[in-house]
Every structure is written in C-alpha cells, then in structure tokens.
Design a protein around this motif. Structure first.
Motif, mmCIF file in Angstrom:
data_model
loop_
_atom_site.group_PDB
_atom_site.id
_atom_site.type_symbol
_atom_site.label_atom_id
_atom_site.label_comp_id
_atom_site.label_asym_id
_atom_site.label_seq_id
_atom_site.Cartn_x
_atom_site.Cartn_y
_atom_site.Cartn_z
ATOM 1 N N SER A 192 28.581 4.176 93.012
ATOM 2 C CA SER A 192 27.996 5.398 93.568
ATOM 3 C C SER A 192 26.484 5.427 93.421
ATOM 4 N N SER A 193 25.920 4.447 92.754
ATOM 5 C CA SER A 193 24.479 4.439 92.516
ATOM 6 C C SER A 193 23.705 4.241 93.815
ATOM 7 N N ALA A 194 22.582 4.930 93.929
ATOM 8 C CA ALA A 194 21.707 4.756 95.094
ATOM 9 C C ALA A 194 20.995 3.411 95.063
ATOM 10 N N THR A 195 20.947 2.786 93.900
ATOM 11 C CA THR A 195 20.354 1.444 93.757
ATOM 12 C C THR A 195 21.425 0.525 93.180
ATOM 13 N N PRO A 196 22.274 -0.043 94.024
ATOM 14 C CA PRO A 196 23.418 -0.828 93.538
ATOM 15 C C PRO A 196 22.976 -2.033 92.717
ATOM 16 N N ALA A 197 23.748 -2.322 91.682
ATOM 17 C CA ALA A 197 23.521 -3.495 90.846
ATOM 18 C C ALA A 197 24.853 -3.880 90.203
ATOM 19 N N PRO A 198 25.043 -5.148 89.877
ATOM 20 C CA PRO A 198 26.298 -5.566 89.243
ATOM 21 C C PRO A 198 26.573 -4.811 87.945
ATOM 22 N N GLY A 199 27.855 -4.481 87.729
ATOM 23 C CA GLY A 199 28.267 -3.870 86.469
ATOM 24 C C GLY A 199 28.108 -2.368 86.398
ATOM 25 N N GLN A 200 28.050 -1.668 87.542
ATOM 26 C CA GLN A 200 27.832 -0.223 87.503
ATOM 27 C C GLN A 200 29.117 0.598 87.468
ATOM 28 N N TRP A 201 30.280 -0.045 87.616
ATOM 29 C CA TRP A 201 31.558 0.660 87.447
ATOM 30 C C TRP A 201 32.574 -0.350 86.922
ATOM 31 N N SER A 202 33.752 0.109 86.582
ATOM 32 C CA SER A 202 34.683 -0.732 85.830
ATOM 33 C C SER A 202 35.471 -1.709 86.682
#
Length: 496
Positions: A192-202
């Motif tokens: 859901s982050s506006a700046t996607p990056a690896p490891g932001q959800w499970s």
C-alpha cells in the motif's frame, strides 16, 4: 438530499444500525465526518451520490451480531476527505458493481482483514483495495471448507506487517484461495506504500489446511517478504496450483552476493531445497526488468567444448543485453551480447579467443539496457561450473522426432575422462515409465555407431503388448553420469 449532518455520536449524515433501508437516487453530502454508516445492517444503496463528506463517503462496519452484507451499485463517490468506501472482509457486500470514484482523498477502498466465517468473493469495482489488517482464511473457524475468491482485476494493497494466510490451523480447518485472473485482468497482491520497495508487507502464506482447490492464475505478487517467512509466496505443507504468475520484488535475498545458508552470499539464508539462481545484483527498477532469467544446466557443471550451457532471458521490452562471465577472482573471461526482448545464448566454456577455460566455478551477470528509454534492468546473477572430467553422452542419430523403421543405426558419443561404460536404453512413449537395455559396453565410442538393431523386430517379439507404430525414446547412459541425454523418435509402421 441529506446534508450538513454528522453531529453527535453517530458522526454521519445517515446512520443505519440493525436496519436495512433501501436508498436510491439520493445525495448524501457535506457531513462533518462520514456520509453514511451502516452496521449490523443489510442496506440496498443504488444510484446515489456521496460527495464532499469530511471523512468517508460510505462506511460499512461489521460490528454487532448480525451480518452487514449490503448491495452497492451504480453509486458515485466524489471528493470525500478520506476513503470513498470502507468495507470489512467478514461482511463484504454481496453486490459491488458499476460505482464511480473520483477525486477522493484516498482513491482506494479500505478493507479490514480478519477471519471470515463464510465463503467470500472480493469483487472488482474499478478501485484497488487497501488491506489494513491480515486476512486469515479459516483460522480455526470451521471444520468445513472456507473459500476466499478474488475476481479478475482485483488489486489488494497490503499495509505494513499485514498479509494473507490460508489454512494456518491445519487440515481440520480446510481453506482455499481462488485467485484466477486473466491475461488482461491479472489479480495483484502488492504494497500500500506510495513508494514501493521490497519487504513492505508479509506476503501470501499457505499452510497445511490449504486444500488442492487453491489456485493462483494470472496473478502478480510483489514487494512482500516482511516477517519470518521472508517471501512473497510461502507454502508449508501445502500444494497450491500457481500458473501464469509473476512473483517479484521480494525482500529476500537482500544482498548482491546472493543468499547465505546453502547459498554463496551474505543475504538471507536459504536451505538446500530452494532454487534461488539467478538472483538480482542490484535492487529492482520499476519499468524495465527481467521477467525471466536462467541458465541450463543450473548451476552445472557441464563439460566444456563437448558440452555447453544455455543462458535464457526475457525482458519487459526490447533491449541491448550482455551476459558477462567472470572467474573466481572476478575477472571477465567472456562476454556474450545481442539485442531483443528475449534470447537463448549457448556458451561452450571458452574465452573470447576460443580457448577452453580451466575447470572451476564461474559467475555470470545478465545485464540489459532498454532500446526505447535507456533504462538499465537490475542484473541477474548466477553461477556455472566447468568440469572436464565429466563423461559425454550424446545421441546424434536418429534426430529428435525422426520417423524410423527397419534396422536403425544409433549414432553418437559415449566417452570422457572418467568414462567406464555406457548403456543404451529405450522406452515407450514420450515419458517412459520403464527402460529396456539395447546394449551395454565398456568401450568408449566417439561420433560413431552405438548399435545397429532391428528395433521393430525387438518390439514385436519383446513387447507384443505395444503397437508397432508409436513413439520411443533412446538414451546413452554412461556409468559415471547421473543424467541422461534423450532423443525421441517415432517408429513407423513398415510397408508390407
């Protein structure tokens, strides 16, 4: 028209609790908080406008003992301060269709996770869902199967430390996830982050309660890997079906040298059962990227000169690509290059001058630059090894799928530094379940005759249960070699 309300504890222009009103062709606007709240209710809301409310346009809650399973269709949500619509998976609408969402503070549908007690279908209504808590499918709810189905085109954007688990309480609590997208409407699981990056959800996790009905088809799973599973997609004691699916931008391995454990690098550890090559040498770049990259054999070894490895790569668009091979001290020993959006490039283990390289382990880097934008893809990195002591096993005739009859000369090579013997076998069908030896010899043969046998006669008398005209495979099998080199050829019915 209902407007300028929201005072008091209900904080909405329109509040329904334990009631099921029908609301059509109605404007709900200018609330100090929510346009409408529905809890423990089954309202029908159609052809209405929710606009200019301070927070939510419509908030459908799951509080109370009665389900809240509304019918929502053909409504317009415009310029609300927060989400246009709040839903909870335990009380997901039975109908959600043809609604319009414009200029809201957050252009997404808020979806609270939890553990639904009934089968649920998450419907595609033109906006992504932002999942604010973990979705659990049959987390000790029922001994009967519970299924979560996602319509084609659905996008679930997961908040930090949330994810989706299936069958976590074991086989006594069966669960299934049905996520069947299409080539034009994939189902997406992302951050859901506006700046996607690896490891932001499970990520997605499938446990032993997951049934064989579980399927991911035409899905995209990305930016996961948070928590102990360290993966976008984790299966333990489960056998989901996964087809036409992209799994990318996970937090593992987290280091350009590759994974640790049984891997060669300093990233997250892996076990021997995980196939991890090639890995990315730098973080992902959105846009231009490898959609697949591999080599075969992986990671080898192969016999230089007499054998070869093949590098395969597919890109999101056409680019100039290179495969750089480096030795143990990181010196470049070979560069292969070309252009296009896919390639299959052989390498025989030689350097730029054609000299065969010494035995040992080598690293390859697959790089590419987009022809249209100049953007560089994150390099794919893997290992390959050369071993000149390996036996050679190769059938040169008959050629693959060649029609044969009568006496068949089988030509090829069975030799090599550690050669001791070879066996020539055949079996019926493209994937034989049993093999029969034609010949076993302890003398090497190089580019020569392995055997000349009347296979039709052999089949007629030795395998009378099989029809004469069918497909067979023959293999060289040197004693020291673990694998086989197959050639498939159909046997043609002779003319009498």
């Amino acid at each position: 028209i209902i407007e300028y309300g929201g005072a008091g504890s209900n904080t909405a222009n329109l509040y329904a609790s334990g009631a099921s009103p029908t609301i059509r062709h109605t404007t709900v606007r200018y609330s100090s908080a929510r346009g409408m709240t529905a809890t423990s209710s089954i309202p029908i809301v159609e052809d209405s406008l929710f606009a200019d409310n301070a927070t939510y346009g419509l908030y459908v809650g799951g509080f109370g003992s009665s389900p809240t399973r509304p019918i929502l269709q053909r409504n317009t949500f415009n310029n609300n301060g927060s989400y246009p619509l709040h839903l909870e998976i335990t009380n997901f609408p039975t109908t959600l269709a043809n609604d319009t969402y414009t200029a809201n503070g957050i252009q997404a549908i808020e979806l609270v996770g939890s553990n639904p007690s009934a089968d649920i279908t998450i419907l595609h209504d033109g906006l992504p869902y932002i999942v604010t808590s973990t979705i659990n499918i049959n987390y000790s709810i029922s001994n009967t199967l519970k299924t979560l189905t996602l319509q084609p085109g659905v996008t679930l954007k997961f908040a930090a430390n949330t994810g989706l688990t299936t069958g976590a309480y074991g086989s006594n609590f069966p669960a299934a996830l049905i996520a069947q997208g299409t080539s034009t409407q994939p189902i997406t699981f992302t951050t859901s982050s506006a700046t996607p990056a690896p490891g932001q959800w499970s990520g997605l996790a499938f446990y032993s309660g997951t049934t064989a009905a579980t399927i991911l088809d035409y899905c995209i799973i990305e930016y996961g890997g948070a928590g102990s599973n360290t993966a976008n997609l984790y299966a333990s004691g489960a056998s989901p079906t996964i087809r036409h699916t992209t799994v990318r931008y996970s937090s593992a391995w987290g280091d350009a040298s590759g994974p640790s454990g049984t891997g060669p690098g300093n990233g997250d550890g892996v076990s021997s059962s995980i196939l991890y090559e090639p890995w990315l040498g730098t973080p992902f770049n959105n846009g231009f990227e490898w959609t697949s990259a591999s080599d075969s054999p992986d990671p080898g070894p192969f016999l230089p000169s007499a054998g070869h490895t093949t590098f395969y790569g597919t890109l999101t668009e056409a680019g100039n690509w290179t495969v750089t091979v480096r030795n143990a001290i990181n010196a470049t020993v070979r560069i292969l290059s070309g252009s296009g959006n896919s390639f299959a490039q052989d390498w025989v283990g030689d350097d730029a001058s054609g000299q065969i390289l010494p035995d040992g382990s080598y690293t390859y880097w697959m790089d590419s630059t987009s022809l249209s934008t100049g953007q560089s893809a994150a390099p794919a990195v893997g290992r390959i090894s050369l071993d000149s002591t390996l036996p050679i096993a190769d059938i040169t005739a008959p050629t693959p799928d060649q029609m044969v009859n009568g006496a068949v000369n089988i030509l090829g090579t069975a030799a090599g530094g550690s050669f001791s013997s070879y066996r020539l076998e055949y079996g019926p069908g493209p994937l034989p379940s049993a093999w029969t030896t034609i010949v076993f010899r302890t003398t090497a043969v190089t580019d020569g005759l392995a055997t000349a046998r009347q296979l039709l006669r052999l089949l007629r008398f030795g395998f009378s249960a099989f029809p004469i005209s069918r497909v067979f495979q023959a293999y060289f099998l040197p004693t020291q070699m673990a694998g086989r080199t197959p050639r498939r050829f159909p046997l043609k019915q002779p003319t009498l």
